[in-house]
Design a protein around this motif. Structure first.
Motif, short mmCIF file in Angstrom:
data_model
loop_
_atom_site.label_atom_id
_atom_site.label_comp_id
_atom_site.label_asym_id
_atom_site.label_seq_id
_atom_site.Cartn_x
_atom_site.Cartn_y
_atom_site.Cartn_z
N SER A 73 34.27 -24.55 -44.59
CA SER A 73 34.01 -23.50 -45.56
C SER A 73 32.52 -23.35 -45.80
CB SER A 73 34.73 -23.80 -46.88
OG SER A 73 36.12 -23.86 -46.67
N THR A 74 31.74 -23.41 -44.71
CA THR A 74 30.30 -23.24 -44.77
C THR A 74 29.91 -22.09 -43.86
OG1 THR A 74 29.90 -24.80 -42.98
CG2 THR A 74 30.02 -25.71 -45.20
N ILE A 75 28.61 -21.79 -43.81
CA ILE A 75 28.16 -20.67 -42.98
C ILE A 75 28.34 -20.96 -41.49
CG2 ILE A 75 26.53 -19.85 -44.73
CD1 ILE A 75 24.30 -21.18 -43.13
N PHE A 76 28.34 -22.25 -41.12
CA PHE A 76 28.62 -22.64 -39.74
C PHE A 76 30.03 -23.23 -39.63
CE2 PHE A 76 23.84 -23.48 -38.88
CZ PHE A 76 23.62 -22.12 -38.83
N GLY A 77 30.94 -22.77 -40.47
CA GLY A 77 32.26 -23.40 -40.57
C GLY A 77 33.06 -23.36 -39.29
N LEU A 78 32.94 -22.30 -38.49
CA LEU A 78 33.70 -22.21 -37.25
C LEU A 78 33.09 -23.04 -36.13
CD1 LEU A 78 34.57 -18.40 -37.16
CD2 LEU A 78 36.03 -20.28 -37.87
N GLY A 79 31.84 -23.48 -36.32
CA GLY A 79 31.18 -24.24 -35.29
C GLY A 79 30.95 -23.41 -34.04
N TYR A 83 32.96 -19.81 -29.02
CA TYR A 83 32.23 -19.58 -27.78
C TYR A 83 32.80 -20.42 -26.65
CZ TYR A 83 28.37 -19.35 -24.46
OH TYR A 83 27.62 -19.18 -23.32
N ILE A 84 33.17 -21.66 -26.95
CA ILE A 84 33.78 -22.52 -25.93
C ILE A 84 35.11 -21.93 -25.48
CG2 ILE A 84 34.68 -24.83 -25.49
CD1 ILE A 84 32.71 -25.87 -27.56
N SER A 85 35.91 -21.45 -26.43
CA SER A 85 37.20 -20.85 -26.09
C SER A 85 37.02 -19.63 -25.20
CB SER A 85 37.95 -20.47 -27.36
OG SER A 85 38.15 -21.60 -28.20
N ALA A 86 36.05 -18.77 -25.55
CA ALA A 86 35.80 -17.58 -24.73
C ALA A 86 35.33 -17.96 -23.33
CB ALA A 86 34.76 -16.69 -25.43
N SER A 87 34.49 -18.99 -23.22
CA SER A 87 34.01 -19.42 -21.91
C SER A 87 35.15 -19.95 -21.06
CB SER A 87 32.94 -20.50 -22.08
OG SER A 87 31.85 -20.02 -22.83
N TYR A 117 30.06 -10.53 -21.34
CA TYR A 117 31.45 -10.37 -21.75
C TYR A 117 31.90 -11.55 -22.62
CZ TYR A 117 31.65 -6.82 -18.08
OH TYR A 117 31.43 -5.70 -17.30
N THR A 118 31.41 -12.75 -22.30
CA THR A 118 31.75 -13.93 -23.09
C THR A 118 31.23 -13.80 -24.51
OG1 THR A 118 31.67 -15.28 -21.08
CG2 THR A 118 31.60 -16.44 -23.18
N ARG A 119 30.04 -13.27 -24.68
CA ARG A 119 29.49 -13.08 -26.04
C ARG A 119 30.32 -12.09 -26.84
NH1 ARG A 119 24.59 -12.58 -22.93
NH2 ARG A 119 23.41 -14.54 -22.93
N TYR A 120 30.71 -10.99 -26.19
CA TYR A 120 31.56 -10.02 -26.90
C TYR A 120 32.89 -10.66 -27.31
CZ TYR A 120 28.30 -6.45 -25.18
OH TYR A 120 27.18 -5.71 -24.92
N ALA A 121 33.48 -11.42 -26.39
CA ALA A 121 34.74 -12.08 -26.72
C ALA A 121 34.56 -13.10 -27.84
CB ALA A 121 35.32 -12.76 -25.48
N THR A 122 33.39 -13.76 -27.89
CA THR A 122 33.12 -14.72 -28.95
C THR A 122 33.10 -14.05 -30.31
OG1 THR A 122 31.82 -16.09 -27.42
CG2 THR A 122 31.46 -16.42 -29.78
N VAL A 123 32.47 -12.88 -30.40
CA VAL A 123 32.42 -12.15 -31.67
C VAL A 123 33.83 -11.77 -32.13
CG1 VAL A 123 31.58 -10.06 -32.81
CG2 VAL A 123 30.09 -11.31 -31.24
N ILE A 124 34.65 -11.32 -31.18
CA ILE A 124 36.03 -10.94 -31.54
C ILE A 124 36.81 -12.16 -32.02
CG2 ILE A 124 38.19 -10.03 -30.63
CD1 ILE A 124 36.54 -8.33 -28.68
N ALA A 164 28.63 -14.39 -38.21
CA ALA A 164 27.19 -14.44 -37.94
C ALA A 164 26.72 -15.87 -37.73
CB ALA A 164 26.41 -13.79 -39.09
N GLY A 165 27.32 -16.83 -38.43
CA GLY A 165 26.95 -18.23 -38.25
C GLY A 165 27.23 -18.73 -36.85
N THR A 166 28.41 -18.40 -36.31
CA THR A 166 28.74 -18.84 -34.95
C THR A 166 27.88 -18.12 -33.92
OG1 THR A 166 31.01 -19.34 -35.59
CG2 THR A 166 30.59 -18.97 -33.26
N VAL A 167 27.61 -16.83 -34.14
CA VAL A 167 26.73 -16.10 -33.22
C VAL A 167 25.33 -16.72 -33.24
CG1 VAL A 167 25.65 -13.87 -32.77
CG2 VAL A 167 28.07 -13.98 -33.39
N PHE A 168 24.87 -17.14 -34.43
CA PHE A 168 23.57 -17.80 -34.51
C PHE A 168 23.58 -19.12 -33.75
CE2 PHE A 168 20.78 -20.84 -36.68
CZ PHE A 168 19.55 -20.21 -36.52
N LEU A 169 24.67 -19.89 -33.85
CA LEU A 169 24.76 -21.14 -33.11
C LEU A 169 24.78 -20.88 -31.60
CD1 LEU A 169 27.34 -23.24 -35.17
CD2 LEU A 169 24.86 -23.38 -35.18
#
Length: 457
Positions: A73-79, A83-87, A117-124, A164-169
């Motif tokens: 429950s933090t700004i980087f909560g999803l870690g 991105y790993i799942s999309a890759s 494409y991986t970045r787009y899938a990560t955002v979704i 946004a936190g996961t995209v920043f990571l």
């Protein structure tokens, strides 16, 4: 010590290491910045109760693989897990979708398009996962959101913050790849795993005693010595198997140009024993979470059923609860299913990532061959047979590493927060990332005529 001093004497290498350390520090700081809608006191109570629930397994596993915490429950909560799942998804699709397979073979331009494409899938994935998580935080099961913030707009803001936190990571990992040292995403995961080490050491220190026969709940001197020895043995074994190879001798064909003869040299083709890496344990652990959760849910759902002559609900509820208990982490059924699934995913992942036909064609194109086997189909069959054999050994190694924490927890009566550092997914990831980091530092030193960190004969 002299080699460590040498590392910081090289300006470029020193800048890379300090830049990487700075980004990792920012990554860890973000895990202490909570979402504005969360009641921290209720969140701590929920985390304490979660450790005794079956649902805690799924959150703990996600936290381990994504480099995050159970609270999330933090700004980087999803870690970095989305991105790993999309890759992984695009890597699997690249083996079955012809257009993606052709794109992978295009070289650098194809890899750039797949990364896009991986970045787009990560955002979704981030948007979907954060939406479910925020909704779960507002539900009665968790109930950690302040009453004045339980509306759509505050939930939408929280979803945007976590995305946004996961995209920043993801951006941090790419910056480490380009300007730092080591693989950025792997270093982020390793930092998340090692962040649990101080808590485990603190618990071990508080419960340690110098007595040979300690009271219940304490760790005697014999237990401490066994834990230290076992940790060293497991780390040495993991390093040995991770670096081990099956070297297949190859020979290049001779050809004459003018009066000079080229080729004819003997080399070897290295095949890693642990070709699948840590992925089989990740897949097996993730899938084995669900049987316990499903059977627990069915036990609660059938507990209220009644009949005139006998209690149908009690029968089914007891059966489902027994099945749920059978899939607990320390049970024999869980261990057997875990080993079987690790073997299955070892062969599955190796079949996806290792293509003996392409390798035999590449050897043929470069004018090389394996002595005793004709180029083409015979070479591909031989490579496939060798890979099947060494994958069996690699799967046995992964199975042993996966069950060591449970064996230590049951045999030595050690808390699981301590036992998990003696094996399992976390130790494999940490050792693999450390080996990769040492190799890259070593290459920088050797390139500048310094002696490397690893002495090679």
């Amino acid at each position: 010590m002299d080699k460590l001093i040498t590392i910081f004497k090289i300006p470029e290498l020193r800048r890379k290491i300090l830049f990487t350390a700075l980004l990792l520090a920012i990554y860890r700081i973000g895990f202490y910045v909570p979402l504005p809608i969360v009641n921290q006191a209720q969140l701590r109570n929920w985390e304490e109760q979660l450790n005794t629930n079956a649902a805690g397994k799924i959150f703990g596993t996600v936290a381990m693989f994504g480099g995050t915490s159970i609270g999330m429950s933090t700004i980087f909560g999803l870690g970095i897990m989305p991105y790993i799942s999309a890759s992984i998804i695009f890597q699997l699709l690249g083996s079955v979708v012809p257009s993606l397979e052709a794109m992978m073979k295009e070289g650098e331009s194809g890899r750039k398009r797949i990364n896009e494409y991986t970045r787009y899938a990560t955002v979704i994935l981030c948007a979907v996962q954060s939406a479910f998580w925020v909704q779960y935080m507002m539900s009665p099961q968790m109930n950690v959101v302040l009453p004045q913030y339980r509306d759509f707009w505050h939930g939408m803001v929280s979803v945007c913050i976590m995305t946004a936190g996961t995209v920043f990571l993801m951006w941090v990992g790419e910056q480490i790849d380009e300007y730092g040292i080591g693989n950025g995403i792997s270093l982020l995961i390793m930092a998340g795993i090692l962040s649990r080490l101080p808590v485990a050491l603190q618990g071990l220190w508080q419960n340690a005693t110098t007595r040979l026969t300690p009271e219940p709940g304490k760790y005697g001197i014999i237990t401490i010595v066994l834990l230290i020895g076992l940790f060293i043995a497991v780390v040495v074994g993991v390093v040995a198997i991770t670096e081990s190879q099956r070297r297949i001798p190859t020979q290049s064909a001779k050809h004459v140009r003018g009066r000079r003869v080229f080729g004819g040299t003997r080399q070897y083709l290295p095949l890693k024993v642990n070709q699948a890496g840590v992925m089989p344990i990740i897949f097996a652990s993730s899938l084995l979470i669900f049987p316990s959760l499903i059977f627990n849910g069915l036990a609660r759902a059938t507990a209220g059923l009644r009949s005139e002559t006998w209690t149908v609900g009690s029968f089914f509820a007891t059966t489902f609860q027994d099945l749920a208990d059978a899939f607990q982490r320390q049970s024999y059924l869980y261990t057997i299913c875990n080993i079987v699934m690790i073997y299955f995913f070892c062969y599955f992942w190796t079949a996806i990532t290792f293509n003996p036909k392409d390798m035999s064609e590449n050897l043929k194109d470069y004018g090389s061959f394996i002595p005793g086997y004709r180029p083409g189909r015979r070479t591909a069959e031989y490579l496939e047979k060798v890979m099947l054999r060494i994958t069996y050994v690699g799967a046995a190694f992964l199975s042993l590493v996966a069950v060591i924490p449970s064996l230590v927890q049951n045999g030595l009566n050690v808390d699981f927060t301590v036992a998990q550092f003696l094996g399992g997914t976390g130790l494999l990831i940490v050792v693999s990332v450390c080996l990769d980091l040492v190799q890259k530092i070593d290459s920088h030193l050797v390139m500048r005529n310094y002696s490397g960190l690893v002495n090679r004969k």
